[in-house]
Motif scaffolding. Sequence first.
Motif, PDB file in Angstrom:
ATOM      1  N   TYR A   1       5.001  10.647  40.193  1.00  0.00           N
ATOM      2  CA  TYR A   1       4.750  10.880  41.601  1.00  0.00           C
ATOM      3  C   TYR A   1       5.469   9.857  42.462  1.00  0.00           C
ATOM      4  N   ARG A   2       6.059  10.319  43.558  1.00  0.00           N
ATOM      5  CA  ARG A   2       6.644   9.423  44.560  1.00  0.00           C
ATOM      6  C   ARG A   2       5.531   9.049  45.532  1.00  0.00           C
ATOM      7  N   ASN A   3       5.492   7.772  45.893  1.00  0.00           N
ATOM      8  CA  ASN A   3       4.480   7.288  46.826  1.00  0.00           C
ATOM      9  C   ASN A   3       4.591   8.014  48.169  1.00  0.00           C
ATOM     10  N   VAL A   4       5.817   8.308  48.598  1.00  0.00           N
ATOM     11  CA  VAL A   4       6.025   8.996  49.875  1.00  0.00           C
ATOM     12  C   VAL A   4       5.375  10.376  49.855  1.00  0.00           C
ATOM     13  N   CYS A   5       5.317  11.016  48.709  1.00  0.00           N
ATOM     14  CA  CYS A   5       4.668  12.319  48.599  1.00  0.00           C
ATOM     15  C   CYS A   5       3.149  12.160  48.600  1.00  0.00           C
ATOM     16  N   LEU A   6       2.638  11.228  47.822  1.00  0.00           N
ATOM     17  CA  LEU A   6       1.191  11.023  47.756  1.00  0.00           C
ATOM     18  C   LEU A   6       0.613  10.668  49.125  1.00  0.00           C
ATOM     19  N   LYS A   7       1.381   9.943  49.945  1.00  0.00           N
ATOM     20  CA  LYS A   7       0.915   9.540  51.268  1.00  0.00           C
ATOM     21  C   LYS A   7       1.132  10.614  52.335  1.00  0.00           C
ATOM     22  N   SER A   8       1.812  11.704  51.980  1.00  0.00           N
ATOM     23  CA  SER A   8       2.105  12.753  52.966  1.00  0.00           C
ATOM     24  C   SER A   8       0.984  13.784  53.031  1.00  0.00           C
TER      25      SER A   8
ATOM     26  N   ALA B   1      -4.952  28.495  39.138  1.00  0.00           N
ATOM     27  CA  ALA B   1      -5.968  27.457  39.332  1.00  0.00           C
ATOM     28  C   ALA B   1      -6.860  27.438  38.096  1.00  0.00           C
ATOM     29  N   PRO B   2      -7.400  26.326  37.662  1.00  0.00           N
ATOM     30  CA  PRO B   2      -7.228  24.992  38.208  1.00  0.00           C
ATOM     31  C   PRO B   2      -6.099  24.197  37.561  1.00  0.00           C
ATOM     32  N   GLU B   3      -5.358  24.782  36.599  1.00  0.00           N
ATOM     33  CA  GLU B   3      -4.320  24.021  35.908  1.00  0.00           C
ATOM     34  C   GLU B   3      -3.166  23.613  36.831  1.00  0.00           C
ATOM     35  N   GLU B   4      -2.696  24.538  37.660  1.00  0.00           N
ATOM     36  CA  GLU B   4      -1.506  24.259  38.460  1.00  0.00           C
ATOM     37  C   GLU B   4      -1.769  24.245  39.962  1.00  0.00           C
ATOM     38  N   TRP B   5      -2.819  24.891  40.417  1.00  0.00           N
ATOM     39  CA  TRP B   5      -3.130  24.970  41.844  1.00  0.00           C
ATOM     40  C   TRP B   5      -4.316  24.091  42.142  1.00  0.00           C
ATOM     41  N   SER B   6      -4.277  23.384  43.249  1.00  0.00           N
ATOM     42  CA  SER B   6      -5.445  22.641  43.713  1.00  0.00           C
ATOM     43  C   SER B   6      -5.564  22.839  45.221  1.00  0.00           C
ATOM     44  N   ARG B   7      -6.707  22.507  45.746  1.00  0.00           N
ATOM     45  CA  ARG B   7      -6.988  22.714  47.163  1.00  0.00           C
ATOM     46  C   ARG B   7      -6.112  21.858  48.071  1.00  0.00           C
ATOM     47  N   CYS B   8      -5.906  22.378  49.269  1.00  0.00           N
ATOM     48  CA  CYS B   8      -5.380  21.587  50.379  1.00  0.00           C
ATOM     49  C   CYS B   8      -6.592  21.012  51.103  1.00  0.00           C
ATOM     50  N   ALA B   9      -6.363  20.320  52.197  1.00  0.00           N
ATOM     51  CA  ALA B   9      -7.485  19.850  53.015  1.00  0.00           C
ATOM     52  C   ALA B   9      -8.324  21.055  53.409  1.00  0.00           C
ATOM     53  N   THR B  10      -9.632  20.875  53.488  1.00  0.00           N
ATOM     54  CA  THR B  10     -10.527  21.971  53.817  1.00  0.00           C
ATOM     55  C   THR B  10     -10.385  22.353  55.286  1.00  0.00           C
ATOM     56  N   CYS B  11     -10.321  23.656  55.549  1.00  0.00           N
ATOM     57  CA  CYS B  11     -10.239  24.149  56.927  1.00  0.00           C
ATOM     58  C   CYS B  11     -11.515  23.766  57.673  1.00  0.00           C
ATOM     59  N   THR B  12     -11.363  23.384  58.917  1.00  0.00           N
ATOM     60  CA  THR B  12     -12.486  23.020  59.781  1.00  0.00           C
ATOM     61  C   THR B  12     -12.253  23.650  61.158  1.00  0.00           C
ATOM     62  N   PRO B  13     -13.242  23.610  62.040  1.00  0.00           N
ATOM     63  CA  PRO B  13     -12.989  24.116  63.399  1.00  0.00           C
ATOM     64  C   PRO B  13     -11.831  23.385  64.093  1.00  0.00           C
ATOM     65  N   GLN B  14     -11.622  22.125  63.750  1.00  0.00           N
ATOM     66  CA  GLN B  14     -10.527  21.359  64.343  1.00  0.00           C
ATOM     67  C   GLN B  14      -9.198  21.619  63.624  1.00  0.00           C
ATOM     68  N   ASN B  15      -9.254  21.946  62.350  1.00  0.00           N
ATOM     69  CA  ASN B  15      -8.057  22.210  61.552  1.00  0.00           C
ATOM     70  C   ASN B  15      -8.125  23.642  61.044  1.00  0.00           C
ATOM     71  N   LYS B  16      -7.499  24.537  61.768  1.00  0.00           N
ATOM     72  CA  LYS B  16      -7.519  25.950  61.397  1.00  0.00           C
ATOM     73  C   LYS B  16      -6.330  26.324  60.519  1.00  0.00           C
TER      74      LYS B  16
ATOM     75  N   GLY C   1      -0.263  20.875  54.123  1.00  0.00           N
ATOM     76  CA  GLY C   1      -1.720  20.882  54.235  1.00  0.00           C
ATOM     77  C   GLY C   1      -2.453  20.075  53.182  1.00  0.00           C
ATOM     78  N   LYS C   2      -1.726  19.438  52.261  1.00  0.00           N
ATOM     79  CA  LYS C   2      -2.415  18.669  51.222  1.00  0.00           C
ATOM     80  C   LYS C   2      -3.095  17.431  51.809  1.00  0.00           C
ATOM     81  N   VAL C   3      -4.010  16.874  51.081  1.00  0.00           N
ATOM     82  CA  VAL C   3      -4.696  15.657  51.491  1.00  0.00           C
ATOM     83  C   VAL C   3      -3.784  14.466  51.197  1.00  0.00           C
ATOM     84  N   ALA C   4      -3.595  13.604  52.174  1.00  0.00           N
ATOM     85  CA  ALA C   4      -2.759  12.420  51.990  1.00  0.00           C
ATOM     86  C   ALA C   4      -3.577  11.291  51.371  1.00  0.00           C
TER      87      ALA C   4
END
Length: 157
Positions: A30-37, A95-110, A41-44
């Motif tokens: 993993y590149r740190n720049v990717c993990l922090k991005s 899923a779950p081997e290759e796919w994982s969730r992005c950040a969960t949708c919220t009223p603020q993040n549609k 929609g992924k979680v940084a």
Amino acid sequence: LLGLVVVQYYHIYLCQNLSYPNHTTDLPIYRNVCLKSNKGGKVARGDNGDETIHPCDANKKISNSRDCDAGQFGHCTKEQPCMPCELDRATEFRAPEEWSRCATCTPQNKGDCKFKHDVGPYCFASYGSWRVVPCEQCCTEALLEDGSELTIDEVCI
């Protein structure tokens, strides 16, 4: 002698960068720049908001390594597309081997991906294909449309 050492280090540097893993390898590098991005929609790494908590288990955080394997960079480009975030496409992308969730949708993040032509974010059109399309949604729903959790082999995804 100093010139020879400099030339040797230069060639080592070139070899190191040319042989860095890419999408054709299965190495978990993993590149740190990717993990922090928050690409596609992924979680940084370092995010601690409510959208980072796994909807199935309040004690579990959503992975920050989504779409970062094999040395990928911090953007979902045509050359390094991301997997779609939509919960109803999880089984299509193994899923779950290759796919994982992005950040969960919220009223603020549609899930607005703020797509820009030739910039991205781009996602795979289908599993096993290198055809890319603009990412449509950059967050993952907490539940399926019918209000149920997505479970595979009795594991909540």
